[in-house]
Design a protein around this motif. Structure first.
Motif, PDB file in Angstrom:
ATOM      1  N   GLY A  50       0.815  -1.216   0.000  1.00  0.00           N
ATOM      2  CA  GLY A  50       0.000   0.000   0.000  1.00  0.00           C
ATOM      3  C   GLY A  50       0.847   1.264   0.000  1.00  0.00           C
ATOM      4  O   GLY A  50       0.446   2.294  -0.536  1.00  0.00           O
ATOM      5  N   ALA A  51       2.042   1.190   0.609  1.00  0.00           N
ATOM      6  CA  ALA A  51       2.969   2.334   0.564  1.00  0.00           C
ATOM      7  C   ALA A  51       3.485   2.519  -0.857  1.00  0.00           C
ATOM      8  O   ALA A  51       3.650   3.643  -1.337  1.00  0.00           O
ATOM      9  N   HIS A  52       3.742   1.407  -1.543  1.00  0.00           N
ATOM     10  CA  HIS A  52       4.117   1.473  -2.956  1.00  0.00           C
ATOM     11  C   HIS A  52       3.011   2.152  -3.761  1.00  0.00           C
ATOM     12  O   HIS A  52       3.269   3.067  -4.556  1.00  0.00           O
ATOM     13  N   LEU A  53       1.759   1.720  -3.547  1.00  0.00           N
ATOM     14  CA  LEU A  53       0.641   2.292  -4.308  1.00  0.00           C
ATOM     15  C   LEU A  53       0.426   3.768  -3.959  1.00  0.00           C
ATOM     16  O   LEU A  53       0.125   4.585  -4.837  1.00  0.00           O
ATOM     17  N   PHE A  77       2.038   9.276   4.414  1.00  0.00           N
ATOM     18  CA  PHE A  77       2.804   8.365   5.261  1.00  0.00           C
ATOM     19  C   PHE A  77       3.026   7.076   4.483  1.00  0.00           C
ATOM     20  O   PHE A  77       2.074   6.348   4.192  1.00  0.00           O
ATOM     21  N   LEU A  78       4.276   6.825   4.133  1.00  0.00           N
ATOM     22  CA  LEU A  78       4.644   5.619   3.389  1.00  0.00           C
ATOM     23  C   LEU A  78       5.344   4.687   4.374  1.00  0.00           C
ATOM     24  O   LEU A  78       6.469   4.939   4.790  1.00  0.00           O
ATOM     25  N   VAL A  79       4.651   3.625   4.767  1.00  0.00           N
ATOM     26  CA  VAL A  79       5.104   2.798   5.888  1.00  0.00           C
ATOM     27  C   VAL A  79       5.603   1.432   5.403  1.00  0.00           C
ATOM     28  O   VAL A  79       4.840   0.651   4.827  1.00  0.00           O
ATOM     29  N   SER A  80       6.900   1.172   5.614  1.00  0.00           N
ATOM     30  CA  SER A  80       7.519  -0.112   5.241  1.00  0.00           C
ATOM     31  C   SER A  80       7.190  -0.521   3.804  1.00  0.00           C
ATOM     32  O   SER A  80       6.709  -1.621   3.551  1.00  0.00           O
ATOM     33  N   ILE A 126       6.107  14.339   2.868  1.00  0.00           N
ATOM     34  CA  ILE A 126       6.174  12.876   2.790  1.00  0.00           C
ATOM     35  C   ILE A 126       6.962  12.330   3.979  1.00  0.00           C
ATOM     36  O   ILE A 126       8.066  12.785   4.260  1.00  0.00           O
ATOM     37  N   VAL A 127       6.368  11.369   4.661  1.00  0.00           N
ATOM     38  CA  VAL A 127       7.056  10.668   5.742  1.00  0.00           C
ATOM     39  C   VAL A 127       7.322   9.244   5.260  1.00  0.00           C
ATOM     40  O   VAL A 127       6.394   8.502   4.945  1.00  0.00           O
TER      41      VAL A 127
END
Length: 293
Positions: A155-158, A180-183, A228-229
């Protein structure tokens, strides 16, 4: 003896198997616990919020989203779109409302997006679906005070692909204030030869065109005002950590407003599960970004 190509493939598979890196429990158990935590959090959110479930954002059967609305009369609310993980082949919006638990309390709308996971959906389709979902949300909620994205793992990729959209092909240009891009995974090429690609069937061409690491110039054009985080778990695999660190450095070198969060005492799963908690570091960071702390 294995020759190096086989050994490299084995090691690559291990690096891209997040469940094998959790110090909390075995690989199978950590996935079971993850699904349980997300489902329980989502059930809790549904009991606390006003909900609109399975709202269509397109014609496709999988093109639906769930909306979690705070019990407030105010219209001027920030809205977070959550894009679930599951390696593009697992989970759905039904397990994706958990982060609404502490946010609705602070007057934040949360939207959980569904998309056609593999093998039904391919990478190009999933990327186009999440982009379409964002446009649909803005059309339906034009009065919101700010739009934010959060995605975990796939989902972070998307979410990064959403930030890298050329919006000239769409009816509107979303003004995304924060993400928030998480892992996440930002370069798809390493997973082409792993088990992850078996249901996806990506070619090299598809992987390159859907790698956020290749699309930073477009992100700069489309999302230059977005904070962006890039967050990564202390116990993510070295390869996952490298993906986040390299993407962060590329964004930073492009002059974008980006911060890196290396979250202590978390693994690939607990880093996102804990968003059910208002006192969790990333929850507080998100609320602060929205001016809601």
């Amino acid at each position: 003896m294995k020759h190096s190509a086989e050994m490299e493939k084995d090691e690559l598979e291990r690096q891209y198997s997040p469940s094998r890196w959790s110090p909390r429990m075995s690989a199978d158990d950590v996935i079971k616990a993850h699904v349980k935590a997300l489902k329980e959090g989502t059930e809790q959110a549904r009991s606390l919020a006003q909900t609109l479930l399975s709202v269509p954002y397109g014609e496709g059967e999988g093109e639906k989203l769930d909306v979690y609305i705070p019990r407030t009369n105010s219209l001027d609310l920030p809205l977070v779109i959550y894009i679930h993980g599951g390696y593009w082949q697992f989970l759905g919006k039904e397990e994706s409302g958990f982060m609404a638990v502490p946010l609705i309390d602070k007057g934040v709308v949360v939207v959980a997006v569904g998309y056609d996971i593999a093998p039904k959906g391919n990478m190009d389709l999933m990327v186009s679906q999440v982009r379409k979902s964002v446009v649909s949300v803005i059309e339906q909620y034009s009065h919101i005070s700010g739009l934010y994205l959060c995605g975990h793992s796939a989902g972070a990729h998307l979410a990064a692909m959403v930030l890298s959209t050329d919006w000239s092909q769409y009816s509107i240009t979303p003004q995304i204030k924060g993400a928030f891009l998480v892992s996440g995974i930002y370069d798809l090429l390493p997973i082409l030869s792993t088990y992850v690609n078996e249901p996806l069937k990506m070619t090299q061409e598809v992987a390159v065109r859907n790698s956020p690491s290749q699309l930073v110039p477009q992100l700069k054009l489309s999302s230059s005002d977005c904070h962006i985080v890039v967050a990564v778990a202390e116990n993510d695999s070295p390869e996952f950590r490298k993906q986040s660190e390299e993407y962060y450095k590329t964004l930073e070198a492009s002059g974008l407003n980006v911060t890196m969060e290396d979250v202590a005492n978390t693994d690939h799963f607990s880093i996102i599960e804990q968003l059910v908690d208002g006192e969790y570091h990333l929850t507080k960071l998100l609320l602060k970004m929205m001016g809601k702390s």
